[in-house]
Design a protein around this motif. Sequence first.
Motif, PDB file in Angstrom:
ATOM      1  N   GLY A  49     -63.333 -13.450  13.632  1.00 22.69           N
ATOM      2  CA  GLY A  49     -62.411 -12.661  14.433  1.00 22.69           C
ATOM      3  C   GLY A  49     -62.008 -13.364  15.703  1.00 22.69           C
ATOM      4  O   GLY A  49     -61.006 -13.014  16.322  1.00 22.69           O
ATOM      5  N   GLY A  50     -62.787 -14.376  16.113  1.00 17.09           N
ATOM      6  CA  GLY A  50     -62.508 -15.091  17.352  1.00 17.09           C
ATOM      7  C   GLY A  50     -61.441 -16.159  17.184  1.00 17.09           C
ATOM      8  O   GLY A  50     -61.239 -16.715  16.102  1.00 17.09           O
ATOM      9  N   ILE A  51     -60.754 -16.443  18.297  1.00 18.62           N
ATOM     10  CA  ILE A  51     -59.712 -17.471  18.340  1.00 18.62           C
ATOM     11  C   ILE A  51     -60.196 -18.590  19.256  1.00 18.62           C
ATOM     12  O   ILE A  51     -60.698 -18.333  20.351  1.00 18.62           O
ATOM     13  CB  ILE A  51     -58.403 -16.900  18.905  1.00 18.62           C
ATOM     14  CG1 ILE A  51     -57.888 -15.766  18.026  1.00 18.62           C
ATOM     15  CG2 ILE A  51     -57.369 -17.999  19.096  1.00 18.62           C
ATOM     16  CD1 ILE A  51     -57.062 -16.176  16.861  1.00 18.62           C
ATOM     17  N   CYS A  52     -60.047 -19.823  18.813  1.00 21.19           N
ATOM     18  CA  CYS A  52     -60.494 -20.953  19.633  1.00 21.19           C
ATOM     19  C   CYS A  52     -59.715 -22.205  19.273  1.00 21.19           C
ATOM     20  O   CYS A  52     -58.936 -22.218  18.314  1.00 21.19           O
ATOM     21  CB  CYS A  52     -61.999 -21.193  19.447  1.00 21.19           C
ATOM     22  SG  CYS A  52     -62.478 -21.613  17.754  1.00 21.19           S
ATOM     23  N   ALA A  53     -59.932 -23.249  20.053  1.00 21.01           N
ATOM     24  CA  ALA A  53     -59.385 -24.573  19.743  1.00 21.01           C
ATOM     25  C   ALA A  53     -60.560 -25.511  19.517  1.00 21.01           C
ATOM     26  O   ALA A  53     -61.585 -25.422  20.199  1.00 21.01           O
ATOM     27  CB  ALA A  53     -58.506 -25.075  20.879  1.00 21.01           C
ATOM     28  N   VAL A  54     -60.420 -26.410  18.551  1.00 22.60           N
ATOM     29  CA  VAL A  54     -61.523 -27.282  18.146  1.00 22.60           C
ATOM     30  C   VAL A  54     -61.077 -28.744  18.241  1.00 22.60           C
ATOM     31  O   VAL A  54     -59.973 -29.089  17.793  1.00 22.60           O
ATOM     32  CB  VAL A  54     -61.968 -26.968  16.707  1.00 22.60           C
ATOM     33  CG1 VAL A  54     -63.106 -27.878  16.269  1.00 22.60           C
ATOM     34  CG2 VAL A  54     -62.396 -25.499  16.595  1.00 22.60           C
ATOM     35  N   THR A  55     -61.918 -29.586  18.807  1.00 27.35           N
ATOM     36  CA  THR A  55     -61.661 -31.025  18.807  1.00 27.35           C
ATOM     37  C   THR A  55     -62.451 -31.677  17.679  1.00 27.35           C
ATOM     38  O   THR A  55     -63.412 -31.104  17.163  1.00 27.35           O
ATOM     39  CB  THR A  55     -62.076 -31.676  20.150  1.00 27.35           C
ATOM     40  OG1 THR A  55     -63.497 -31.538  20.317  1.00 27.35           O
ATOM     41  CG2 THR A  55     -61.355 -31.011  21.327  1.00 27.35           C
ATOM     42  N   GLY A  56     -62.048 -32.884  17.309  1.00 27.44           N
ATOM     43  CA  GLY A  56     -62.772 -33.639  16.284  1.00 27.44           C
ATOM     44  C   GLY A  56     -62.203 -33.513  14.893  1.00 27.44           C
ATOM     45  O   GLY A  56     -62.621 -34.235  13.992  1.00 27.44           O
ATOM     46  N   LEU A  57     -61.256 -32.623  14.674  1.00 25.20           N
ATOM     47  CA  LEU A  57     -60.671 -32.440  13.364  1.00 25.20           C
ATOM     48  C   LEU A  57     -59.335 -33.175  13.311  1.00 25.20           C
ATOM     49  O   LEU A  57     -58.425 -32.897  14.100  1.00 25.20           O
ATOM     50  CB  LEU A  57     -60.477 -30.951  13.049  1.00 25.20           C
ATOM     51  CG  LEU A  57     -61.727 -30.063  13.190  1.00 25.20           C
ATOM     52  CD1 LEU A  57     -61.400 -28.625  12.838  1.00 25.20           C
ATOM     53  CD2 LEU A  57     -62.870 -30.596  12.300  1.00 25.20           C
ATOM     54  N   LYS A  58     -59.208 -34.107  12.373  1.00 28.66           N
ATOM     55  CA  LYS A  58     -58.016 -34.961  12.300  1.00 28.66           C
ATOM     56  C   LYS A  58     -57.083 -34.611  11.144  1.00 28.66           C
ATOM     57  O   LYS A  58     -55.918 -35.008  11.141  1.00 28.66           O
ATOM     58  CB  LYS A  58     -58.445 -36.432  12.159  1.00 28.66           C
ATOM     59  CG  LYS A  58     -59.445 -36.927  13.196  1.00 28.66           C
ATOM     60  CD  LYS A  58     -58.898 -36.840  14.603  1.00 28.66           C
ATOM     61  CE  LYS A  58     -59.918 -37.398  15.618  1.00 28.66           C
ATOM     62  NZ  LYS A  58     -59.452 -37.214  17.012  1.00 28.66           N
ATOM     63  N   LYS A  59     -57.598 -33.886  10.151  1.00 28.92           N
ATOM     64  CA  LYS A  59     -56.807 -33.670   8.930  1.00 28.92           C
ATOM     65  C   LYS A  59     -56.363 -32.223   8.749  1.00 28.92           C
ATOM     66  O   LYS A  59     -55.796 -31.869   7.702  1.00 28.92           O
ATOM     67  CB  LYS A  59     -57.610 -34.132   7.714  1.00 28.92           C
ATOM     68  CG  LYS A  59     -57.896 -35.616   7.739  1.00 28.92           C
ATOM     69  CD  LYS A  59     -58.601 -36.094   6.471  1.00 28.92           C
ATOM     70  CE  LYS A  59     -58.827 -37.603   6.508  1.00 28.92           C
ATOM     71  NZ  LYS A  59     -59.480 -38.098   5.292  1.00 28.92           N
ATOM     72  N   THR A  60     -56.614 -31.398   9.722  1.00 30.80           N
ATOM     73  CA  THR A  60     -56.174 -30.010   9.632  1.00 30.80           C
ATOM     74  C   THR A  60     -54.661 -29.905   9.804  1.00 30.80           C
ATOM     75  O   THR A  60     -54.023 -30.799  10.359  1.00 30.80           O
ATOM     76  CB  THR A  60     -56.853 -29.168  10.730  1.00 30.80           C
ATOM     77  OG1 THR A  60     -56.695 -29.845  11.983  1.00 30.80           O
ATOM     78  CG2 THR A  60     -58.325 -28.973  10.445  1.00 30.80           C
ATOM     79  N   PHE A  61     -54.084 -28.802   9.340  1.00 23.46           N
ATOM     80  CA  PHE A  61     -52.653 -28.549   9.539  1.00 23.46           C
ATOM     81  C   PHE A  61     -52.420 -27.040   9.568  1.00 23.46           C
ATOM     82  O   PHE A  61     -53.257 -26.253   9.102  1.00 23.46           O
ATOM     83  CB  PHE A  61     -51.816 -29.215   8.432  1.00 23.46           C
ATOM     84  CG  PHE A  61     -52.202 -28.815   7.033  1.00 23.46           C
ATOM     85  CD1 PHE A  61     -51.629 -27.709   6.415  1.00 23.46           C
ATOM     86  CD2 PHE A  61     -53.142 -29.554   6.321  1.00 23.46           C
ATOM     87  CE1 PHE A  61     -51.994 -27.341   5.130  1.00 23.46           C
ATOM     88  CE2 PHE A  61     -53.516 -29.191   5.036  1.00 23.46           C
ATOM     89  CZ  PHE A  61     -52.949 -28.084   4.428  1.00 23.46           C
ATOM     90  N   VAL A  62     -51.285 -26.641  10.101  1.00 22.16           N
ATOM     91  CA  VAL A  62     -50.976 -25.227  10.253  1.00 22.16           C
ATOM     92  C   VAL A  62     -50.912 -24.529   8.902  1.00 22.16           C
ATOM     93  O   VAL A  62     -50.302 -25.044   7.961  1.00 22.16           O
ATOM     94  CB  VAL A  62     -49.634 -25.040  11.004  1.00 22.16           C
ATOM     95  CG1 VAL A  62     -49.200 -23.582  10.998  1.00 22.16           C
ATOM     96  CG2 VAL A  62     -49.754 -25.559  12.426  1.00 22.16           C
ATOM     97  N   GLY A  63     -51.583 -23.385   8.798  1.00 23.21           N
ATOM     98  CA  GLY A  63     -51.620 -22.642   7.542  1.00 23.21           C
ATOM     99  C   GLY A  63     -52.956 -22.737   6.827  1.00 23.21           C
ATOM    100  O   GLY A  63     -53.191 -21.962   5.925  1.00 23.21           O
TER     101      GLY A  63
END
Length: 270
Positions: free
Chosen positions: A256-270
């Motif tokens: 349920g929480g919203i956050c920003a994460v560093t270290g992820l290079k291959k993620t994309f919207v959706g």
Amino acid sequence: DSQERDRGITIFSKQAEFTWRDMEVTLLDTPGHVDFSAEMERTLRVLDYAVLVISGADGVQGHVPTLWRLLARYQVPVFIFVNKMDQPGTDEAALLTELKSRLDERCVAFGRRGEAFYEDIAVCDEALLERYLAAEEPIDDGTITELIAARRVFPCLFGSALKVDGVDGLLDALAAYTRMPQYGEAFGARVYKISRDAAGNRLTHLKVTGGVLKVKMTVDNRAGAEAGEEVWEEKADQIRIYGGAGYETADSMEAGGICAVTGLKKTFVG
């Protein structure tokens, strides 16, 4: 952002955290202007509820029905706040009629209680109307909450944000008539935005949709990978909870929480 200050409008979606009467809220402020609708639409995928802001001075403008259809596509329950009611010529009754005709006839004014209010709620659901007319049961807050969550009722509140008029009423309505969704125990997350901070670090903005995300935890795309798509694993180095441009780090983020994460290079919207 300097562009936003120059133009006086929201261009980039941003996050803020606040508490109101024991309710912890994550606010995702998004652009309403048609030129930046893509930024808004990406955010719809992670909302529990939306607050659609309408100008009382202008009514339902051309782009609003498009926003309304997008909210329906993503099945987001909606509260409507009609703003700028301090301006001359604004008419609450006329605006409510316009909302009913141009958006949905189940738009209901939530400013006052009384028999007329409960009748307006009852006519939004056929089974409830039958029970209400037969006087079998009163319409309680729990029933109203369920109707809102099911997009059977759209609460409408009126005020002036500039003069902080009606804002308490909006927040009280959110506290009274929203519910926390149920989430599974297995970890899952949905990405709604990719950005970079001032130092150039890639940020994956996401909502945790199940389980718990922890710092240095390995995440992968196996659950959502399609046939032939590359399967990857990466570590979530840092969890950030943003408030405007600033942020605080956290050791974990629950469903349920919203956050920003560093270290992820291959993620994309959706």
